[in-house]
Design an enzyme around this catalytic site. Structure first.
Site, PDB file in Angstrom:
ATOM      1  N   ASP A 132      -5.165   2.972 -17.274  1.00  0.00           N
ATOM      2  CA  ASP A 132      -4.752   1.862 -16.427  1.00  0.00           C
ATOM      3  C   ASP A 132      -3.888   2.464 -15.309  1.00  0.00           C
ATOM      4  O   ASP A 132      -3.490   3.627 -15.365  1.00  0.00           O
ATOM      5  CB  ASP A 132      -3.986   0.797 -17.227  1.00  0.00           C
ATOM      6  CG  ASP A 132      -3.953  -0.543 -16.493  1.00  0.00           C
ATOM      7  OD1 ASP A 132      -4.274  -0.571 -15.288  1.00  0.00           O
ATOM      8  OD2 ASP A 132      -3.607  -1.559 -17.121  1.00  0.00           O
TER       9      ASP A 132
HETATM   10  C1  BGC Z   1      -3.952  -3.729 -14.286  1.00  0.00           C
HETATM   11  C2  BGC Z   1      -5.436  -3.522 -14.468  1.00  0.00           C
HETATM   12  C3  BGC Z   1      -6.099  -3.448 -13.122  1.00  0.00           C
HETATM   13  C4  BGC Z   1      -5.473  -2.320 -12.322  1.00  0.00           C
HETATM   14  C5  BGC Z   1      -6.077  -2.151 -10.937  1.00  0.00           C
HETATM   15  C6  BGC Z   1      -3.343  -2.705 -13.346  1.00  0.00           C
HETATM   16  O1  BGC Z   1      -2.042  -3.069 -13.011  1.00  0.00           O
HETATM   17  O2  BGC Z   1      -3.308  -3.669 -15.527  1.00  0.00           O
HETATM   18  O3  BGC Z   1      -5.972  -4.567 -15.225  1.00  0.00           O
HETATM   19  O4  BGC Z   1      -7.474  -3.257 -13.282  1.00  0.00           O
HETATM   20  O5  BGC Z   1      -4.091  -2.604 -12.156  1.00  0.00           O
HETATM   21  O6  BGC Z   1      -5.775  -3.215 -10.133  1.00  0.00           O
END
Ligand code: BGC
Length: 785
Positions: free
Chosen positions: A264
């Site tokens: 993530d």
């Molecule tokens: C989130 C993800 C997301 C990623 C990109 C993160 O903060 O937890 O779910 O896909 O950002 O935006």
């Protein structure tokens, strides 16, 4: 290294590489190993890190993998999210605005219980991914609703792993049918936002396998996602992205996943540990500060052999395989003009089936009502979805007021003006994001005399209650779960005034998850749970209220009587309460209805519940054999016994025989949404039950075992409304799968139980060094011995 030095190095490398371009092989499906062999260590490190600074970042992509012109490696563009593509609407030097279709939030999609419909929604979302030039959608998200206050529950499907898994698999199939990928997230046990980047979720092996990993297992096995996103949190001591048991032993070895795992955005801690654990890409990579740190760390580990080059080569091999199947690598000429009109229709079809009718004392569908008194600020600023990366930049969302007006209803003007003035003043005074200013503003009180004026002028009252939540924070009991005093007063005053004149009141819930309903649900005549159903939400509510459509949604989670009844209410979000370090999942497998049913705790609305304007009869339940022999088929006939067409969700629950380990009273093992049944029409439904569906995970033995004995089969319209029963027998214990002793909890944890309490805890092989190595500060804080 300073950023400008870093940039300079990058340019230098790029120039060197460019000048050598003709000498090196160019990536194709067949020469991946050769390409890797031709890479310098520096190039290899870039390949396992994301690139946030790519040439597309101005309008699309929350990141990408690296491209290498030298090797003919194109970037893989990655974009959110679970309710549709999160495209930036404006591009540099371009006057046009680019929009995407906002679909119902994930929870609302799950409330359809219709895998065919979800696959279709996935096809439309995937088409926007393809036509806007992206390669991988960062969705679906299949974490379990452990607690109603989790800020991101709306991005997740259900409290049940089978429902989450089946809906998630359908979404993946739909999106990927376009030749683009998905990233199933957040793997795993990402059930809260409080200290989401550090909290340690302490979960028994059994609860992990049966609840928190199970939805992912189903998606991986049934739909082969291209990628998986590891979550921010730790599980049983280790960050998900650094968790070898999770990413290698379980995901790859046991489940056979052969795609890419990405972290993530800014997660984990130790880049080398991520590589070793099989977390192939560290996102979002350059230009975040972490990227430089990770780059240096990885490069020096390669140089001093603390990271075996073979390990990183394996990660790169998976990344390059992914590159070769993307539209970008295969030169797909995207149009930037997906068919948004037809996608809006699919979005509305999904919204229509998501609506859950919680109460109806005969007022719905509205037959003669024409003039509506529309109460509640959210009626005029209807919420399409949650905030954060689950958001979609749609062009226009149909509000409830607009939906009702388009449907031919008349909204009473004086009341409308009152609310519209309020909405306008909130917008005018809002200094930050206008989109959510109204919903985040407390409900506006309305004097009884104003309500009284509405009674004579209108036929019926509708009150909307709105709630929003989003990434980065959990909600508290008072501001999210409970109704505010003003909301309670509004419901009771409107009901009092309208009922005195023998007129009816409908409450519409424009919310992302679970709120308290028990204290006020006896007041209105009908309650429609409209969720946050994307850009067509207001239009879908209109169809249901008018009776143009018959509601067919069912709750994908339980609605408890009080927050205190939630099994994790005492342990959520962890200890300490502010910025929790540890979150103990003491309820074990007893999440949602598994808890309420087994421990006889009454709910306000049970899992699987939802009313219809017609009735359904169930008959002729049959099992293919009364003795289990590898599988059992259960069939049942569902008949529309009412007066109007409708769809039903038939749900199959199993109750396992008593055993040495705890068993929930019953568990969902299958569900089927019928076709649209005309009055009098029947449909035969068949559920296939295999041995894994009978089995529980025995932590001590690391295997799924189906106990011998009698299994009771319940088929019904909700988890409480059981209409048909039968049973079959398992002659002797079946060892369904022998797995690895993986992800042992690093703290003693006692799972909630009924027959026996299993104490798990620090085992000799989980040494002090083991904990210290990974997390010295945390260890110090917690004083673990
Ligand atoms: C989130 C993800 C997301 C990623 C990109 C993160 O903060 O937890 O779910 O896909 O950002 O935006």
């Amino acid at each position: 290294m300073e950023k400008n030095v870093f940039t300079f190095c990058m340019l230098l490398i790029a120039t060197m590489l460019f000048s050598q371009e003709h000498k090196v092989p160019q990536l194709s499906k067949d020469n991946i190993k050769e390409i890797i062999a031709s890479m310098t260590q520096e190039e290899k490190v870039f390949m396992v890190m994301g690139n946030f600074n790519n040439e597309w970042k101005k309008y699309i992509g929350v990141g990408s993998t690296w491209q290498s012109k030298k090797h003919g490696i194109s970037a893989v563009l990655l974009d959110d999210g679970p309710a549709g593509l999160r495209l930036k609407p404006k591009r540099e030097n371009d006057l046009k605005t680019y929009y995407c279709t906002a679909f119902p939030t994930a929870t609302a999609l799950a409330a359809t219980w219709n895998t065919e419909l979800i696959e279709n929604a996935g096809k439309a979302i995937g088409n926007e991914v393809l036509e806007y030039g992206s390669d991988v959608l960062l969705a679906p998200a299949v974490n379990i609703h452990r607690n109603p206050l989790n800020g991101r529950n709306f991005e997740y499907y259900s409290e049940d792993p089978i429902l989450s898994g089946k809906i998630g698999a359908a979404m993946v199939r739909g999106v990927q049918s376009n030749g683009v990928g998905t990233s199933v997230k957040h793997f795993a046990a990402n059930n809260q936002e409080s200290n989401r980047k550090g909290v340690n979720a302490i979960i028994s092996q059994r609860a992990l396998r049966e609840i928190y990993l199970r939805s992912f297992e189903i998606v991986v096995k049934e739909s082969k996602p291209w990628t998986i996103m590891s979550s921010y949190n730790r599980i049983n001591g280790f960050y998900a992205a650094e968790n070898r048991d999770l990413l290698k032993t379980i995901l790859r070895n046991e489940w056979g996943f052969n795609g890419v795992v990405m972290s993530d955005w800014v997660s984990g801690d130790d880049a080398v540990a991520q590589m070793k654990a099989g977390n192939d890409i560290i996102m979002p990579g350059y230009p975040t500060d972490y990227a430089q740190y990770h780059y240096d760390e990885l490069l020096s580990a390669l140089k001093d052999n603390t990271l075996d080059e073979k390990t990183i080569d394996q990660n790169i091999e998976r990344i390059l395989k992914l590159v070769t199947i993307t539209p970008r690598f295969n030169n797909y000429k995207y149009s930037s003009t997906p068919d948004l009109k037809s996608h809006a229709i699919i979005s509305q079809e999904s919204a229509n089936e998501a609506m859950v009718l919680l109460k109806n004392n005969g007022i719905l569908p509205l037959k003669k009502a024409k003039n509506i008194a529309l109460f509640g600020k959210t009626s005029y600023d209807f919420i399409a979805g949650g905030t954060g990366s689950g958001e979609v930049n749609y062009e226009h969302a149909v509000s409830l007021k607009e939906g009702l007006e388009n449907g031919g209803f008349k909204i009473e003007k004086q009341l409308e003006n009152f609310y519209m003035n309020f909405v306008d003043s909130v917008f005018t005074n809002c200094k930050t994001i206008k989109k959510y200013a109204v919903v985040n503003h407390p409900e506006i009180p309305l004097h009884k005399s104003e309500i009284q004026k509405q009674v004579n002028k209108t036929d019926v009252a509708i009150i909307t209650i709105g709630r929003i939540s989003g990434e980065g924070y959990d909600r508290d009991e008072k501001d999210y779960f409970g109704l505010t005093d003003v909301e309670k007063q509004l419901i009771s005053d409107v009901c009092e005034a309208f009922h005195a004149a023998n007129k009816k009141v409908i409450v519409v819930l424009n919310i992302g998850g679970v709120i308290e309903t028990n204290s006020w649900k006896n007041l209105p005549d009908a309650i429609l749970l409209a969720w946050q159903t994307g850009q067509q939400g207001g239009a879908a509510v209109n169809e249901i209220l008018k009776g143009k459509l018959n509601p067919s949604g069912k709750l994908p989670m339980s609605y408890p009587m009080t927050y205190a009844d939630v099994p994790s209410s005492k342990t959520f979000p962890g200890v300490p309460v502010i910025n929790p370090v540890n979150s103990f999942y003491n309820e074990g497998v007893y999440v949602g209805y598994r808890f309420y049913d087994t421990f006889k705790v009454l709910t306000s609305y049970e899992f699987g519940f939802g009313l219809s304007y017609t009735n359904f009869g169930y008959s002729d339940i049959k099992v293919s054999s009364t003795t289990f022999n590898g599988y059992v088929d259960v069939s049942v006939i569902v008949k529309n016994t009412g007066k109007i067409p409708g769809k039903e969700v038939a749900q199959l629950y199993l109750s396992a025989p008593k055993s040495k380990i705890d068993k929930p009273e019953k568990e969902l093992k299958g569900f089927v949404k019928t076709k649209l049944l005309k009055p009098g029409e029947t449909q035969q439904i068949t559920f296939k039950i295999d041995a894994k569906l009978l089995a529980s995970f025995w932590s001590g033995e690391s295997c799924w075992i189906a106990d011998k004995g009698v299994y009771d089969v319940f088929v019904g319209s909700s988890s409480k409304d059981i209409r048909q029963k039968t049973s079959f027998d398992v002659a002797s214990d079946i060892k369904v799968e022998q797995l690895h002793d993986a992800m042992y909890p690093n703290f003693a944890i006692k799972d909630l139980g009924t027959v026996s309490k299993t104490t798990l805890g620090n085992r000799s092989h989980f040494t002090r060094h083991h904990i210290l190595y990974y997390d010295f500060q945390w260890y110090e804080k917690q004083k673990i011995e």
